[in-house]
Design a protein around this motif. Structure first.
Motif, PDB file in Angstrom:
ATOM      1  N   GLU A  57      -9.878  -5.794  -9.049  1.00 40.91           N
ATOM      2  CA  GLU A  57     -10.019  -4.421  -8.591  1.00 40.91           C
ATOM      3  C   GLU A  57     -11.083  -4.277  -7.503  1.00 40.91           C
TER       4      GLU A  57
ATOM      5  N   ARG B 183      -3.105  -2.758  -2.733  1.00 42.79           N
ATOM      6  CA  ARG B 183      -3.211  -3.876  -3.664  1.00 42.79           C
ATOM      7  C   ARG B 183      -2.745  -5.163  -3.001  1.00 42.79           C
TER       8      ARG B 183
ATOM      9  N   GLU C 264      -8.922  -1.154   0.270  1.00 39.80           N
ATOM     10  CA  GLU C 264      -8.569   0.257   0.430  1.00 39.80           C
ATOM     11  C   GLU C 264      -9.583   0.987   1.314  1.00 39.80           C
TER      12      GLU C 264
ATOM     13  N   LEU D 160       0.839  -1.197   0.000  1.00 37.76           N
ATOM     14  CA  LEU D 160       0.000   0.000   0.000  1.00 37.76           C
ATOM     15  C   LEU D 160       0.876   1.249   0.000  1.00 37.76           C
TER      16      LEU D 160
ATOM     17  N   ASN E 269      -9.543  -5.168  -4.214  1.00 41.00           N
ATOM     18  CA  ASN E 269      -8.597  -4.114  -3.844  1.00 41.00           C
ATOM     19  C   ASN E 269      -9.311  -2.854  -3.373  1.00 41.00           C
ATOM     20  N   ASP E 270     -10.413  -2.515  -4.016  1.00 40.55           N
ATOM     21  CA  ASP E 270     -11.179  -1.328  -3.605  1.00 40.55           C
ATOM     22  C   ASP E 270     -11.750  -1.512  -2.207  1.00 40.55           C
TER      23      ASP E 270
ATOM     24  N   GLU F  10      -3.250   4.059  -2.300  1.00 43.69           N
ATOM     25  CA  GLU F  10      -3.505   2.852  -3.093  1.00 43.69           C
ATOM     26  C   GLU F  10      -3.185   1.634  -2.245  1.00 43.69           C
TER      27      GLU F  10
END
Length: 322
Positions: A211, A236, A218, A135, A214-215, A234
């Motif tokens: 994604e 991941r 986050e 991150l 990952n979202d 960010e």
């Protein structure tokens, strides 16, 4: 959550102007000290005493004023306190002078990386998996970073003293981010299965989420790190695998699934080829086959087309009627 950070509104002067002023005061202090010595030598002790006292006072003031200089680079900030009370955050790059009685703590607003080591968690169906993340984070609210979490105690130096330098404070914040990222990663990983091995559902998985996973990661990180005034730029997932104790079993399962899928394709193709061969023989009147001959031919063709090894041909020298 209420934003308690605000810009410092006290007196801030140009550092170079104050540098020249301090040098002037220092020279004036030396001049008065020299004049005091001259007056003492001339027998004028009263004037010499006043001059010496004035030079001593100017020296004390000059030493204190030298403590008010501060220099900031881009994406750095100084948090100022007045005898323990938060007075604001100053983030303008340059060379400045402020009242030296303000307490200042320097922090970095630059982006920082965290490459977390893979941890073992249980996915939604209970399989142990190894998962890691990388991150990018940066400090957004200096008030929360210094006063909402116990950053300064966490930045305790090796000698047992509380660390107040920028390196100690930022290292303490990084440890806070590391712990919270571990908790957020476990929370997200426990909500999804590693993979839909049998392709029976359309549910989101860790392996296929991409994604979307990952979202969510986050989002969870931002919720946890908001307390410390930290913003996640960010996040991941950079490592995902079955835990070693079940990795071999899961590999065999994947291999078996792949073999079954391949066999299905082979059989489908073989049946199509056999049908095409029988249709062409019948349509072009090459040979007339009864049901028994067709069954034998189908059996032989399927063995040839579906077998792993090359078939050994057998030459029939008789007739089709025998």
């Amino acid at each position: 959550m209420e934003n308690k950070e605000f810009t410092f509104k006290g007196i801030v002067m140009n550092g170079f102007l104050m540098l020249f002023f301090n040098i002037f005061v220092l020279l004036l202090t030396l001049f008065l000290a020299v004049q005091a010595i001259i007056q003492f030598d001339a027998g004028n002790g009263d004037l010499g005493g006043w001059l010496l006292g004035g030079s001593f006072v100017l020296l004390i003031i000059n030493i204190i004023m030298w403590c008010g200089f501060m220099m900031l680079e881009p994406n750095e900030a100084r948090v100022l306190t007045w005898f323990g009370k938060y007075s604001g955050t100053f983030a303008q790059a340059g060379y400045f002078w402020v009242n030296p009685f303000y307490g200042t703590k320097r922090v970095s607003l630059r982006a920082r990386n965290l490459d977390a080591e893979p941890i073992k968690v249980n996915d939604k169906v209970g399989n142990p998996v190894m998962i890691g993340l990388v991150l990018v984070w940066k400090l957004k609210d200096t008030y929360k970073a210094l006063f909402e979490v116990d950053t300064q105690t966490m930045a305790t130096a090796a000698q047992g003293q509380i660390g107040t330098d920028v390196k100690s404070i930022m290292n303490a914040l990084e440890r806070f981010v590391r712990v919270q990222s571990d908790a957020a990663l476990r929370q997200v990983a426990g909500q999804y299965a590693y993979d839909d091995e049998d392709n029976k559902t359309d549910e989101l998985t860790l392996r296929g989420g991409g994604e979307e996973i990952n979202d969510q990661l986050e989002q969870k990180l931002n919720e946890r790190l908001a307390l410390a005034g930290i913003e996640v730029v960010e996040a991941r997932i950079n490592y995902l695998a079955y835990a070693p104790e079940i990795a071999a079993v899961m590999l065999r399962r994947q291999q078996a699934s792949a073999i079954i899928t391949a066999r299905e394709k082979i059989v489908e193709g073989a049946v199509s080829m056999v049908k095409m061969a029988l249709d062409k023989l019948a349509n072009e009147d090459i040979v007339e086959l009864d049901d028994d001959k067709k069954a034998a031919m189908v059996s032989n063709l399927l063995v040839v087309l579906c077998g792993d090894d090359s078939a050994q041909p057998v030459v029939n020298t008789g007739t089709l009627n025998h």
